[in-house]
Scaffold this motif. Structure first.
Motif, short mmCIF file in Angstrom:
data_model
loop_
_atom_site.label_atom_id
_atom_site.label_comp_id
_atom_site.label_asym_id
_atom_site.label_seq_id
_atom_site.Cartn_x
_atom_site.Cartn_y
_atom_site.Cartn_z
N SER B 326 13.59 -17.43 14.19
CA SER B 326 13.20 -16.94 15.51
C SER B 326 13.61 -15.48 15.66
N LEU B 327 14.84 -15.19 15.22
CA LEU B 327 15.30 -13.79 15.29
C LEU B 327 14.37 -12.91 14.46
N TYR B 328 13.96 -13.43 13.31
CA TYR B 328 13.06 -12.67 12.46
C TYR B 328 11.74 -12.42 13.16
N ALA B 329 11.21 -13.46 13.82
CA ALA B 329 9.94 -13.32 14.52
C ALA B 329 10.04 -12.28 15.62
N LEU B 330 11.17 -12.31 16.37
CA LEU B 330 11.37 -11.33 17.43
C LEU B 330 11.36 -9.93 16.84
N GLY B 333 8.14 -8.35 16.17
CA GLY B 333 7.39 -7.94 17.35
C GLY B 333 6.65 -9.03 18.07
N VAL B 334 6.92 -10.29 17.76
CA VAL B 334 6.28 -11.37 18.50
C VAL B 334 6.88 -11.41 19.90
N LYS B 335 6.03 -11.48 20.92
CA LYS B 335 6.52 -11.38 22.30
C LYS B 335 7.22 -12.66 22.74
N LYS B 336 6.59 -13.79 22.44
CA LYS B 336 7.11 -15.05 22.97
C LYS B 336 7.65 -15.88 21.82
N VAL B 337 8.94 -16.15 21.84
CA VAL B 337 9.53 -16.93 20.76
C VAL B 337 10.27 -18.12 21.37
N VAL B 338 9.94 -19.31 20.86
CA VAL B 338 10.59 -20.52 21.36
C VAL B 338 11.40 -21.12 20.21
N THR B 339 12.68 -21.42 20.48
CA THR B 339 13.55 -21.95 19.44
C THR B 339 14.06 -23.32 19.85
N LYS B 340 13.88 -24.28 18.97
CA LYS B 340 14.42 -25.62 19.26
C LYS B 340 15.84 -25.71 18.71
N VAL B 341 16.76 -26.17 19.55
CA VAL B 341 18.14 -26.36 19.12
C VAL B 341 18.56 -27.75 19.55
N ASN B 342 19.01 -28.53 18.60
CA ASN B 342 19.29 -29.93 18.95
C ASN B 342 20.76 -30.31 18.77
N HIS B 343 21.36 -29.86 17.68
CA HIS B 343 22.73 -30.32 17.37
C HIS B 343 23.78 -29.36 17.91
N ILE B 344 23.54 -28.07 17.67
CA ILE B 344 24.53 -27.09 18.10
C ILE B 344 24.53 -27.03 19.63
N HIS B 345 25.73 -26.85 20.19
CA HIS B 345 25.83 -26.76 21.65
C HIS B 345 25.05 -25.57 22.18
N LEU B 346 24.35 -25.81 23.25
CA LEU B 346 23.55 -24.76 23.85
C LEU B 346 24.43 -23.59 24.26
N SER B 347 25.63 -23.93 24.81
CA SER B 347 26.51 -22.86 25.30
C SER B 347 26.98 -22.00 24.14
N MET B 348 27.14 -22.62 22.97
CA MET B 348 27.60 -21.87 21.82
C MET B 348 26.56 -20.83 21.42
N ILE B 349 25.29 -21.26 21.44
CA ILE B 349 24.22 -20.34 21.07
C ILE B 349 24.12 -19.21 22.08
N SER B 350 24.20 -19.57 23.38
CA SER B 350 24.03 -18.49 24.36
C SER B 350 25.24 -17.57 24.37
N ASN B 351 26.43 -18.10 24.05
CA ASN B 351 27.61 -17.24 24.00
C ASN B 351 27.54 -16.25 22.85
N LEU B 352 26.79 -16.60 21.82
CA LEU B 352 26.68 -15.70 20.68
C LEU B 352 25.91 -14.42 21.01
N GLY B 353 25.10 -14.52 22.07
CA GLY B 353 24.34 -13.34 22.47
C GLY B 353 23.36 -12.87 21.42
N LEU B 354 22.65 -13.82 20.81
CA LEU B 354 21.70 -13.47 19.75
C LEU B 354 20.45 -12.82 20.31
N GLY B 355 20.25 -12.95 21.60
CA GLY B 355 19.04 -12.41 22.18
C GLY B 355 17.80 -13.21 21.83
N LEU B 356 17.98 -14.48 21.62
CA LEU B 356 16.82 -15.34 21.37
C LEU B 356 16.02 -15.47 22.67
N GLY B 357 14.73 -15.71 22.53
CA GLY B 357 13.90 -15.83 23.71
C GLY B 357 14.15 -17.12 24.46
#
Lengths: 483, 471
Positions: B326-330, B333-357
């Motif tokens: 997803s980071l690669y797609a962003l 230059g892809v405008k809309k990127v949707v990432t499925k996350v199932n196992h890793i905690h959502l808060s962990m991903i958002s705390n990382l500040g990866l800038g995923l869409g």
């Protein structure tokens, strides 16, 4: 370790203690006696300490198992220490150690006293002694869970650390409601007892004192001669029955409330409890009938004493120190066994005996059929191997504590019976033992060192050892250790 | 205090069961009992749930009774086995549990109408993959700023957008000029200066208004294209991973008239074949291209022109793979990127500040559905409705959109809406009946079994009877 959370919780507990001290303050103001200053100071100091600790802001509010156990262990020590302040300020005791011993004995519902006479004490102090039984009986962390709104799911670890029995659990899905229901049952039974005692002719003040002591299965009374001093058959019968009732697992009362009568009646531990009590009463009554001139009188004393000892209350109507050996031996074993898990009583708890008996039976079966698959089950529910082995470990820990403490107490040079029964009576939270510390005696003859050892035994016994043992794990006190 | 609690049984404490149990147990007045066949699952020290745990099979009579199925309000069965979930719900229902939700994932079990499930005693069937696909479809179809609420299991949507973005169409015009019933959509709410209004025919739009429209996704998409909020040209979508979610996503995008060309990458040959077969069976293979290949292969992505994509959806089984591609797609230059996350905690991903869409977590989507359903149950006081969603309420809380299901005969049945003496500030928004969605006119009647969406202002609606003014 989440130290901030641990200290914050202890702060909350101390604040609650300060509020609970308002009750004896009111009593002392009503009855006079000049001890209200002792309570005012204690309340101020305890509340200030509580506020200070409670103002800590933990980063994470989840109790890990280890945090909960440390909270349970530490809070009981500190609760007792602050609970000793009114005794200290009242000036009724000889030393600070005596005050602490009396407070520990109160909160752990032991009822062992260093006082040679209680009848001259101010009414407020007497009330606080018995009220501490009531507070400690159901548990101080349990009280916190019922009272404070900030309790979350992880508090179930606090419940497990403080409640008695091999696998304490919730009676309704919510932890806070569980604590509230248990306290409601506790309060209802206590109120019922107070009413019965007043009806049977005790003065209101004495009814309160003895109801609190009975409910917590403690044993502090307002008379030197304990319940025997009232010489009231009605009061004895009421207390006999209620001591027995407070030795029953409280979650069983919830079953009655929930109209699940058959599960109540079929409960394995309750059946054993009933059977042991009935057998002990009859054997002892026959054994002592010569002493009391007839079976009826002997039955009166034996039933009161059996109920008092097995529920680990420690009230007396007779000096069982003078009874024949058979009766004394039975009573000593009842002291160690205690009553049911999840009650206000102490001791090893009958359910642990049941689990191990069944485990032994299975082990025997395996000798005959080595490949046999079997599991311990109680009330139709399978008991996991973990619980069975934890139960066996519990016996070992009890035994180890017993031996170590007896050695330490025997430094004083008392006879073997006194030394050993003082440790059993402390570990099982009973109070009176045999010998010098029999129902007619007290613990004043022990050295300060022995009093500290026995106080430690009382808290260890009340918390069933592990919350106290975790305090000896180095990583609790030093950061960055992994052992 | 003790007895007024709502009792919920949750069977299966996997990812989804756990998330549901935790979300419900944190609510006041809900008692949660969890049943699972693995006793070790209850030993978690890190995130305990305030619930009672019972070890056993949820379709075992004794276990169900022990869990309190005789007087439970709701059972949610979320084990891995669809059949077991259905069995659990049927048994619990027969034992006395009032409502039931079963997790059913196999596309072959999906029914067009819920009536059959209801006959079996199952009130709601949740399909996490399908719901996830629905969420993705929503993200793909609407601009990120739009608020989208769904009703009747996603059959009806309510979308908000600002008039200022397409002023030419709205400003200075009356409602009656712009909307009519044949468009299949309803103008539900207009927000103006922090207050929400229910607009009627002679209402005139202003530039600062925010509009909410209600209708089927298909009709809403058509309307949005009509007012030029959406481009007319086909959208290019790239999907990595060809599992069930992908299947449902293709199906939904087709149904919702999102003109899209979809490129699907799947590295498992058999899965590719299976997906191709199910899609062509359903007649959905026109707009999609299934490619057997590894979506983490940069060369392949470049060869398939990732830089020309309008949207990119990462749906592999591995969270970390999804995050990285997803980071690669962003980056390309892809405008809309949707990432499925199932196992890793959502808060962990958002705390990382990866800038995923957009990050989607199927377990949370499913848990939210159940929590919403439970909230509906606790809100119900009247007897002629079965579930109720208070989906939307405006900032000052005075305008709400509420979904009712009519499950008992009422006196106003069989009478056209125009004859009903509705209270002031009530608008009957949409009626979902069988497979139809009806934008009501004066002649429409409310019938048994309908799901009705009502827009209400300054009313406390707890029951369908509450919409009728007292005489």
């Amino acid at each position: 370790m989440n130290r901030r959370l641990i200290f914050k919780s202890i702060g909350s507990i101390l604040r609650i203690e300060a509020l609970l001290m308002l009750f004896p303050l009111v009593v002392s103001l009503i009855y006079g006696g000049g001890d209200y200053w002792a309570f005012l100071w204690s309340i101020l100091i305890t509340f200030a300490a509580g506020m200070l600790l409670a103002s800590i802001k933990p980063k994470n509010r989840n109790f890990r198992t280890r945090d909960a156990f440390v909270v349970a262990g530490l809070s009981w020590f500190l609760f007792s220490l602050f609970g000793a302040l009114p005794f200290l300020f009242s000036g009724c005791f000889n030393s600070f150690i005596d005050c602490v011993f009396e407070a520990v004995s109160g909160f752990t519902t032991t009822g062992a006293s260093v006082l040679t006479s209680v009848e001259g004490l101010p009414k407020g102090i007497l009330f606080w002694r018995s009220f501490s039984h009531w507070v400690g009986g159901m548990g101080i962390l349990m009280f916190m869970m019922a009272a404070l709104p900030s309790i979350n799911a992880s508090s179930v670890n606090l419940l497990r650390a403080e409640s008695t029995g091999p696998s304490p659990d919730k009676i309704v899905p919510k932890i806070r409601q569980t604590a509230r229901i248990l306290y409601m049952i506790y309060i209802a039974l206590t109120v019922l007892l107070i009413v019965f005692l007043i009806i049977s002719g005790l003065p209101v003040y004495d009814s309160l004192i003895n109801a609190f002591s009975t409910a917590g299965t403690g044993g502090f009374s307002s008379l030197n001669a304990s319940i025997g001093g009232y010489n009231s058959l009605a009061a004895e019968i009421v207390i006999t029955i209620f001591m027995f009732l407070f030795g029953v697992n409280f979650s069983l009362y919830f079953l009655i409330f929930d109209r699940k009568f058959s599960r109540f009646i079929r409960d394995a531990e309750l059946k054993v409890y009933f059977g042991v009590v009935a057998a002990a009463i009859i054997i002892i009554a026959i054994n002592i009938s010569g002493l009391y001139g007839g079976f009826a009188n002997a039955l009166r004393h034996s039933s009161f004493q059996v109920s008092s000892i097995i529920s680990t209350t420690g009230y007396a109507t007779a000096d069982f120190n003078l009874w024949p050996t058979l009766s004394k031996v039975i009573l000593v074993f009842l002291m160690a066994s205690g009553c049911c898990a999840g009650s206000t009583g102490g001791g090893i708890k009958l359910i642990r005996f049941i689990i191990l008996f069944k485990a032994v039976k299975i082990e025997l079966g395996k000798i005959f059929h080595p490949g046999r698959i079997d599991a311990v089950s109680i009330n139709g529910k399978r008991i996991s191997r973990d619980i069975v082995s934890r139960t066996a470990l519990f016996f070992f820990v009890y035994f180890a504590f017993f031996i170590l403490s007896v050695i330490l107490v025997s430094i004083d040079g008392h006879d073997i019976v006194t030394s050993t029964t003082s440790v059993i009576a402390s570990l099982s939270n009973i109070g009176p033992g045999l010998g010098t510390i029999g129902p007619a005696g007290n613990y004043s003859a022990f050295s300060p060192f022995s009093k500290i050892v026995l106080s430690f035994c009382m808290i260890a016994g009340r918390l069933e050892f592990f919350p106290v043992l975790v305090l000896f794990v180095p990583s609790v006190w030093k950061k960055g250790l992994i052992k | 205090m003790v007895f007024s609690a709502m009792k919920v049984i949750i069977v299966g404490c996997g990812k989804i069961g756990y998330t549901i149990a935790k979300a419900l147990a944190e609510k006041k007045g809900i008692y949660v009992t969890v049943v699972d066949k693995n006793p070790d699952i209850f030993e978690s020290d890190v995130e305990p749930i305030d619930a009672i745990f019972i070890h056993g099979n949820g379709a075992n009579e004794k276990t169900l009774i022990e869990a309190g199925a005789k007087d439970a309000d709701l059972i949610v069965s979320t084990t891995d086995a669809d059949e077991l979930n259905v069995l659990c719900c049927i048994m619990a229902e027969r034992l006395g549990t009032k409502h039931s939700i079963a997790r059913v994932r196999n596309p072959e079990y999906m029914l067009e109408y819920n009536e059959l499930w209801k006959d079996l005693g199952i009130d709601v069937v949740i399909n996490p993959e399908r719901q996830t696909a629905r969420e993705i479809s929503k993200i793909l179809r609407y601009p990120a700023a739009d608020e989208v609420d769904t009703f009747v299991g996603g059959r009806i949507e309510m979308v908000s957008f600002k008039v200022s973005e397409t002023p030419g169409y709205f400003v200075g015009k009356k409602v009656s000029e712009l909307f009519d019933r044949t468009m299949g959509i309803l103008l539900a709410i207009v927000e103006r200066e922090n207050s929400a209004l229910i607009p009627y025919g002679d209402f005139v739009f202003e530039k600062s208004d925010t509009v909410r429209i209600l209708g089927r996704p298909y009709h809403i998409m058509k309307f949005l294209t009509h007012i030029k909020r959406r481009p007319k040209k086909e959208q290019q979508v790239m999907v990595i991973g060809g599992g069930r979610i992908t299947h449902y996503l293709v199906e939904l995008l087709n149904r919702h008239m999102m003109k899209a060309q979809i490129k699907i990458f799947e590295k498992d040959r058999e899965k590719c074949e299976a997906l191709f077969q199910t899609l062509s069976l359903a007649g959905l293979d026109n707009n999609c291209l299934i490619i057997h290949g590894d979506g983490t292969n940069e060369e392949l992505l470049i060869a398939e022109e990732i830089n020309r994509m309008d949207a990119f959806v990462a749906l592999t089984d591995k969270d970390e793979e999804n995050a990285i591609i997803s980071l690669y797609a962003l980056q390309t230059g892809v405008k809309k990127v949707v990432t499925k996350v199932n196992h890793i905690h959502l808060s962990m991903i958002s705390n990382l500040g990866l800038g995923l869409g957009s990050i989607i977590t199927p377990k949370n989507i499913t848990a939210n559905t159940v929590v919403r359903y439970v909230e509906g149950l606790t809100g119900v006081i009247g007897s002629n409705i079965k579930l109720m969603h208070r989906i939307f309420s405006s900032k000052d809380g005075n305008v709400e959109a509420i979904e009712f299901q009519v499950n008992k005969k009422a006196k106003y049945f069989g009478r056209p809406i125009r004859d009903l003496n509705l209270k002031k500030g009530i608008l009957i928004g949409c009626i979902s009946r069988g497979s139809d969605v009806i934008i009501p006119s004066g002649d429409t009647e409310i019938q048994l079994g309908d799901s009705v969406i009502i827009i209400t202002k300054n009313n406390d609606i707890r029951d369908l009877d509450d919409i009728i003014a007292a005489k």
